[in-house]
Scaffold this motif. Structure first.
Motif, PDB file in Angstrom:
ATOM      1  N   ASP A 180       4.116 -14.464  -4.634  1.00 17.67           N
ATOM      2  CA  ASP A 180       4.562 -14.353  -3.248  1.00 17.67           C
ATOM      3  C   ASP A 180       3.369 -14.508  -2.306  1.00 17.67           C
ATOM      4  O   ASP A 180       2.287 -13.966  -2.564  1.00 17.67           O
ATOM      5  CB  ASP A 180       5.236 -12.993  -3.064  1.00 17.67           C
ATOM      6  CG  ASP A 180       5.905 -12.844  -1.724  1.00 17.67           C
ATOM      7  OD1 ASP A 180       6.643 -13.761  -1.331  1.00 17.67           O
ATOM      8  OD2 ASP A 180       5.685 -11.802  -1.074  1.00 17.67           O
ATOM      9  N   ASP A 181       3.553 -15.236  -1.202  1.00 17.51           N
ATOM     10  CA  ASP A 181       2.460 -15.474  -0.250  1.00 17.51           C
ATOM     11  C   ASP A 181       1.912 -14.169   0.322  1.00 17.51           C
ATOM     12  O   ASP A 181       0.701 -14.023   0.507  1.00 17.51           O
ATOM     13  CB  ASP A 181       2.923 -16.385   0.884  1.00 17.51           C
ATOM     14  CG  ASP A 181       3.152 -17.816   0.431  1.00 17.51           C
ATOM     15  OD1 ASP A 181       2.537 -18.224  -0.581  1.00 17.51           O
ATOM     16  OD2 ASP A 181       3.948 -18.524   1.086  1.00 17.51           O
ATOM     17  N   ASP A 182       2.798 -13.222   0.614  1.00 11.49           N
ATOM     18  CA  ASP A 182       2.344 -11.932   1.153  1.00 11.49           C
ATOM     19  C   ASP A 182       1.511 -11.171   0.129  1.00 11.49           C
ATOM     20  O   ASP A 182       0.502 -10.536   0.470  1.00 11.49           O
ATOM     21  CB  ASP A 182       3.534 -11.073   1.585  1.00 11.49           C
ATOM     22  CG  ASP A 182       4.249 -11.647   2.801  1.00 11.49           C
ATOM     23  OD1 ASP A 182       3.612 -12.395   3.570  1.00 11.49           O
ATOM     24  OD2 ASP A 182       5.444 -11.341   2.968  1.00 11.49           O
ATOM     25  N   LEU A 183       1.912 -11.233  -1.131  1.00 11.64           N
ATOM     26  CA  LEU A 183       1.171 -10.555  -2.189  1.00 11.64           C
ATOM     27  C   LEU A 183      -0.212 -11.173  -2.361  1.00 11.64           C
ATOM     28  O   LEU A 183      -1.211 -10.465  -2.520  1.00 11.64           O
ATOM     29  CB  LEU A 183       1.956 -10.616  -3.500  1.00 11.64           C
ATOM     30  CG  LEU A 183       1.432  -9.779  -4.650  1.00 11.64           C
ATOM     31  CD1 LEU A 183       1.382  -8.310  -4.282  1.00 11.64           C
ATOM     32  CD2 LEU A 183       2.306  -9.985  -5.872  1.00 11.64           C
ATOM     33  N   LYS A 184      -0.269 -12.507  -2.279  1.00 10.84           N
ATOM     34  CA  LYS A 184      -1.558 -13.198  -2.386  1.00 10.84           C
ATOM     35  C   LYS A 184      -2.468 -12.804  -1.217  1.00 10.84           C
ATOM     36  O   LYS A 184      -3.672 -12.571  -1.403  1.00 10.84           O
ATOM     37  CB  LYS A 184      -1.355 -14.700  -2.413  1.00 10.84           C
ATOM     38  CG  LYS A 184      -2.645 -15.462  -2.568  1.00 10.84           C
ATOM     39  CD  LYS A 184      -2.425 -16.959  -2.592  1.00 10.84           C
ATOM     40  CE  LYS A 184      -3.752 -17.701  -2.661  1.00 10.84           C
ATOM     41  NZ  LYS A 184      -3.559 -19.146  -2.569  1.00 10.84           N
ATOM     42  N   ALA A 185      -1.895 -12.695  -0.029  1.00 11.20           N
ATOM     43  CA  ALA A 185      -2.689 -12.289   1.136  1.00 11.20           C
ATOM     44  C   ALA A 185      -3.209 -10.868   0.969  1.00 11.20           C
ATOM     45  O   ALA A 185      -4.374 -10.580   1.290  1.00 11.20           O
ATOM     46  CB  ALA A 185      -1.838 -12.409   2.400  1.00 11.20           C
ATOM     47  N   GLN A 186      -2.369  -9.975   0.437  1.00 15.16           N
ATOM     48  CA  GLN A 186      -2.816  -8.594   0.198  1.00 15.16           C
ATOM     49  C   GLN A 186      -3.933  -8.551  -0.831  1.00 15.16           C
ATOM     50  O   GLN A 186      -4.891  -7.781  -0.698  1.00 15.16           O
ATOM     51  CB  GLN A 186      -1.646  -7.729  -0.277  1.00 15.16           C
ATOM     52  CG  GLN A 186      -0.636  -7.433   0.794  1.00 15.16           C
ATOM     53  CD  GLN A 186       0.546  -6.639   0.262  1.00 15.16           C
ATOM     54  OE1 GLN A 186       0.715  -6.482  -0.944  1.00 15.16           O
ATOM     55  NE2 GLN A 186       1.368  -6.133   1.154  1.00 15.16           N
ATOM     56  N   LEU A 187      -3.826  -9.387  -1.862  1.00 15.13           N
ATOM     57  CA  LEU A 187      -4.869  -9.457  -2.882  1.00 15.13           C
ATOM     58  C   LEU A 187      -6.175  -9.953  -2.269  1.00 15.13           C
ATOM     59  O   LEU A 187      -7.247  -9.427  -2.573  1.00 15.13           O
ATOM     60  CB  LEU A 187      -4.433 -10.369  -4.030  1.00 15.13           C
ATOM     61  CG  LEU A 187      -5.414 -10.523  -5.186  1.00 15.13           C
ATOM     62  CD1 LEU A 187      -5.663  -9.189  -5.878  1.00 15.13           C
ATOM     63  CD2 LEU A 187      -4.895 -11.548  -6.185  1.00 15.13           C
ATOM     64  N   ARG A 188      -6.079 -10.964  -1.409  1.00 12.79           N
ATOM     65  CA  ARG A 188      -7.273 -11.511  -0.763  1.00 12.79           C
ATOM     66  C   ARG A 188      -7.951 -10.449   0.097  1.00 12.79           C
ATOM     67  O   ARG A 188      -9.183 -10.279   0.059  1.00 12.79           O
ATOM     68  CB  ARG A 188      -6.902 -12.727   0.086  1.00 12.79           C
ATOM     69  CG  ARG A 188      -8.097 -13.422   0.678  1.00 12.79           C
ATOM     70  CD  ARG A 188      -7.807 -14.720   1.415  1.00 12.79           C
ATOM     71  NE  ARG A 188      -6.437 -15.133   1.556  1.00 12.79           N
ATOM     72  CZ  ARG A 188      -5.670 -14.890   2.610  1.00 12.79           C
ATOM     73  NH1 ARG A 188      -6.135 -14.189   3.623  1.00 12.79           N
ATOM     74  NH2 ARG A 188      -4.432 -15.332   2.658  1.00 12.79           N
ATOM     75  N   VAL A 189      -7.173  -9.681   0.857  1.00  8.28           N
ATOM     76  CA  VAL A 189      -7.730  -8.631   1.719  1.00  8.28           C
ATOM     77  C   VAL A 189      -8.365  -7.525   0.872  1.00  8.28           C
ATOM     78  O   VAL A 189      -9.467  -7.043   1.170  1.00  8.28           O
ATOM     79  CB  VAL A 189      -6.631  -8.063   2.651  1.00  8.28           C
ATOM     80  CG1 VAL A 189      -7.099  -6.812   3.362  1.00  8.28           C
ATOM     81  CG2 VAL A 189      -6.188  -9.122   3.652  1.00  8.28           C
ATOM     82  N   ALA A 190      -7.665  -7.106  -0.201  1.00 12.84           N
ATOM     83  CA  ALA A 190      -8.208  -6.062  -1.072  1.00 12.84           C
ATOM     84  C   ALA A 190      -9.507  -6.517  -1.725  1.00 12.84           C
ATOM     85  O   ALA A 190     -10.473  -5.750  -1.806  1.00 12.84           O
ATOM     86  CB  ALA A 190      -7.184  -5.681  -2.140  1.00 12.84           C
ATOM     87  N   ALA A 191      -9.536  -7.765  -2.165  1.00 15.63           N
ATOM     88  CA  ALA A 191     -10.745  -8.298  -2.798  1.00 15.63           C
ATOM     89  C   ALA A 191     -11.904  -8.315  -1.814  1.00 15.63           C
ATOM     90  O   ALA A 191     -13.023  -7.907  -2.144  1.00 15.63           O
ATOM     91  CB  ALA A 191     -10.472  -9.707  -3.333  1.00 15.63           C
ATOM     92  N   ALA A 192     -11.642  -8.754  -0.604  1.00 17.25           N
ATOM     93  CA  ALA A 192     -12.701  -8.806   0.414  1.00 17.25           C
ATOM     94  C   ALA A 192     -13.210  -7.412   0.749  1.00 17.25           C
ATOM     95  O   ALA A 192     -14.415  -7.200   0.907  1.00 17.25           O
ATOM     96  CB  ALA A 192     -12.172  -9.498   1.666  1.00 17.25           C
ATOM     97  N   SER A 193     -12.300  -6.445   0.815  1.00 14.92           N
ATOM     98  CA  SER A 193     -12.725  -5.082   1.156  1.00 14.92           C
ATOM     99  C   SER A 193     -13.562  -4.445   0.049  1.00 14.92           C
ATOM    100  O   SER A 193     -14.362  -3.557   0.309  1.00 14.92           O
ATOM    101  CB  SER A 193     -11.517  -4.202   1.476  1.00 14.92           C
ATOM    102  OG  SER A 193     -10.774  -3.931   0.315  1.00 14.92           O
ATOM    103  N   HIS A 194     -13.392  -4.925  -1.192  1.00 12.96           N
ATOM    104  CA  HIS A 194     -14.191  -4.418  -2.309  1.00 12.96           C
ATOM    105  C   HIS A 194     -15.375  -5.320  -2.637  1.00 12.96           C
ATOM    106  O   HIS A 194     -16.100  -5.051  -3.593  1.00 12.96           O
ATOM    107  CB  HIS A 194     -13.307  -4.257  -3.560  1.00 12.96           C
ATOM    108  CG  HIS A 194     -12.253  -3.226  -3.403  1.00 12.96           C
ATOM    109  ND1 HIS A 194     -10.915  -3.503  -3.613  1.00 12.96           N
ATOM    110  CD2 HIS A 194     -12.309  -1.918  -3.047  1.00 12.96           C
ATOM    111  CE1 HIS A 194     -10.215  -2.414  -3.396  1.00 12.96           C
ATOM    112  NE2 HIS A 194     -11.026  -1.439  -3.049  1.00 12.96           N
ATOM    113  N   GLY A 195     -15.536  -6.400  -1.885  1.00 11.65           N
ATOM    114  CA  GLY A 195     -16.661  -7.310  -2.121  1.00 11.65           C
ATOM    115  C   GLY A 195     -16.516  -8.096  -3.418  1.00 11.65           C
ATOM    116  O   GLY A 195     -17.511  -8.403  -4.072  1.00 11.65           O
TER     117      GLY A 195
END
Length: 81
Positions: free
Chosen positions: A10-25
């Motif tokens: 899902d596009d929303d799930l991918k966006a959430q993953l991208r944000v979580a990844a960025a926040s954890h570096g």
């Protein structure tokens, strides 16, 4: 090392993953590995049903139940009609 492909994400799930990844570096790929690893470690280390029930109620002080004494011997089930 093995690799997997996840289709129909899902596009929303991918966006959430991208944000979580960025926040954890981390990269999205590394973030997905961490999430999968944590999810599997939680289920694998939980023990049996009795252990999980004990862990759930231990935080609130547990429950002391009196186990009744068995009066009759256990017998085999009968499936006759």
């Amino acid at each position: 090392m093995a690799s997997i492909t996840i289709r129909n994400l899902d596009d929303d799930l991918k966006a959430q993953l991208r944000v979580a990844a960025a926040s954890h570096g981390r990269s999205m790929e590394e973030e997905a590995r961490v999430i999968i690893r944590q999810a599997l470690l939680k289920t694998g280390a939980s023990g049996g049903l009795g252990s999980r029930i004990h862990a759930r109620f231990a935080a609130i002080g547990g429950a002391d139940l009196e186990v009744p004494v068995r009066q009759n011997k256990a017998r085999a089930a009968s499936f006759d009609e």
